[in-house]
Design a protein around this motif. Structure first.
Motif, mmCIF file in Angstrom:
data_model
loop_
_atom_site.group_PDB
_atom_site.id
_atom_site.type_symbol
_atom_site.label_atom_id
_atom_site.label_comp_id
_atom_site.label_asym_id
_atom_site.label_seq_id
_atom_site.Cartn_x
_atom_site.Cartn_y
_atom_site.Cartn_z
ATOM 1 N N LYS A 164 -7.985 -11.940 35.954
ATOM 2 C CA LYS A 164 -8.570 -13.057 36.709
ATOM 3 C C LYS A 164 -9.152 -12.568 38.028
ATOM 4 C CE LYS A 164 -5.952 -16.788 34.630
ATOM 5 N NZ LYS A 164 -4.929 -17.821 34.797
ATOM 6 N N THR A 165 -8.469 -11.656 38.695
ATOM 7 C CA THR A 165 -8.978 -11.090 39.938
ATOM 8 C C THR A 165 -10.298 -10.368 39.689
ATOM 9 O OG1 THR A 165 -6.746 -10.823 40.797
ATOM 10 C CG2 THR A 165 -8.456 -9.490 41.838
ATOM 11 N N GLN A 166 -10.365 -9.618 38.594
ATOM 12 C CA GLN A 166 -11.590 -8.887 38.259
ATOM 13 C C GLN A 166 -12.737 -9.843 37.974
ATOM 14 O OE1 GLN A 166 -11.594 -5.487 38.683
ATOM 15 N NE2 GLN A 166 -9.579 -6.104 39.407
ATOM 16 N N MET A 167 -12.441 -10.906 37.265
ATOM 17 C CA MET A 167 -13.480 -11.880 36.926
ATOM 18 C C MET A 167 -13.971 -12.600 38.182
ATOM 19 S SD MET A 167 -11.915 -13.288 33.351
ATOM 20 C CE MET A 167 -13.161 -14.538 33.104
ATOM 21 N N LEU A 168 -13.071 -12.917 39.082
ATOM 22 C CA LEU A 168 -13.459 -13.597 40.325
ATOM 23 C C LEU A 168 -14.293 -12.696 41.229
ATOM 24 C CD1 LEU A 168 -10.190 -15.550 41.186
ATOM 25 C CD2 LEU A 168 -12.379 -16.503 40.415
ATOM 26 N N SER A 169 -13.978 -11.406 41.200
ATOM 27 C CA SER A 169 -14.729 -10.477 42.046
ATOM 28 C C SER A 169 -16.062 -10.102 41.418
ATOM 29 C CB SER A 169 -13.899 -9.225 42.336
ATOM 30 O OG SER A 169 -13.754 -8.447 41.169
ATOM 31 N N LYS A 170 -16.284 -10.576 40.186
ATOM 32 C CA LYS A 170 -17.548 -10.333 39.463
ATOM 33 C C LYS A 170 -17.902 -8.855 39.456
ATOM 34 C CE LYS A 170 -19.242 -14.914 40.307
ATOM 35 N NZ LYS A 170 -20.253 -15.768 40.846
ATOM 36 N N ARG A 171 -16.973 -8.058 38.966
ATOM 37 C CA ARG A 171 -17.196 -6.608 38.889
ATOM 38 C C ARG A 171 -18.464 -6.296 38.132
ATOM 39 N NH1 ARG A 171 -12.223 -3.311 36.869
ATOM 40 N NH2 ARG A 171 -13.784 -1.714 37.054
#
Length: 182
Positions: A164-171
């Motif tokens: 979820k953190t990765q998705m929010l940071s839009k890697r």
């Protein structure tokens, strides 16, 4: 969502944790070893015995490219990471999560398991040598999760939180492999 690739040494819990993640995230789970067995109508030991390890590694690479790249969890065989092309493919198409456990735990899980050709009949020392040889490839991951002493219901939320953190940071989806081990 990008594919989630679960990697790690034999018997670290890739399939069990992948299945739990599938429930939590409501995503299908595909095990590459099972996919290959169904495709070839042979079990893994038979493939190794009849065609050899290189043939199996070729089938792994083919399977990886045949499987979906979105909205799926893919649990890989322990040797999937041996080829740089596979590691790069997984990084370019999804999140690579490696599960780790101690050699002692792995040995205790494997010592009577004849379904794994590269572990069958191995001593703890031989298994440890194989583990150490592969470790740099497993560490070429987006996330490394220590599973030792943790329950599956405890590990899954750890991974979900990270995703979820990765998705929010839009890697960035251009993640390359230039620093990947050979």
């Amino acid at each position: 969502m990008r594919a989630i690739y679960i990697t790690g040494f034999m018997a670290v819990g890739k399939t069990s944790i992948g299945n739990e993640l599938g429930k939590v995230l409501d995503l299908p789970v595909i095990d590459t070893d099972q996919y290959i067995e169904e495709k070839l109508a042979w079990d893994i030991p038979s493939i190794f015995e009849r065609k050899g390890e290189m043939y199996f590694r070729d089938e792994e690479q083919t399977a990886l490219r045949e499987l979906p790249r979105e909205n799926v969890i893919i649990t890989t065989g322990g040797g999937m990471v041996l080829r740089k092309e596979n590691r790069c493919f997984m990084k370019e198409n999804g999140y690579v999560i490696t599960l780790e456990s101690s050699v002692n735990t792995i040995f205790n899980r494997l010592h009577d398991d004849l379904s794994r050709p590269l572990a069958a009949g191995k001593t703890r020392r031989e298994l440890q040598k194989l583990f150490k040889q592969r470790q740099p490839y497993y560490h070429d991951a987006d996330l490394i999760v220590e599973t030792e002493g943790k329950s599956i219901p405890r590990i899954a939320p750890e991974i979900v939180g990270w995703i979820k953190t990765q998705m929010l940071s839009k890697r960035s989806t251009d993640r390359g492999c230039s620093n990947s081990p050979k």
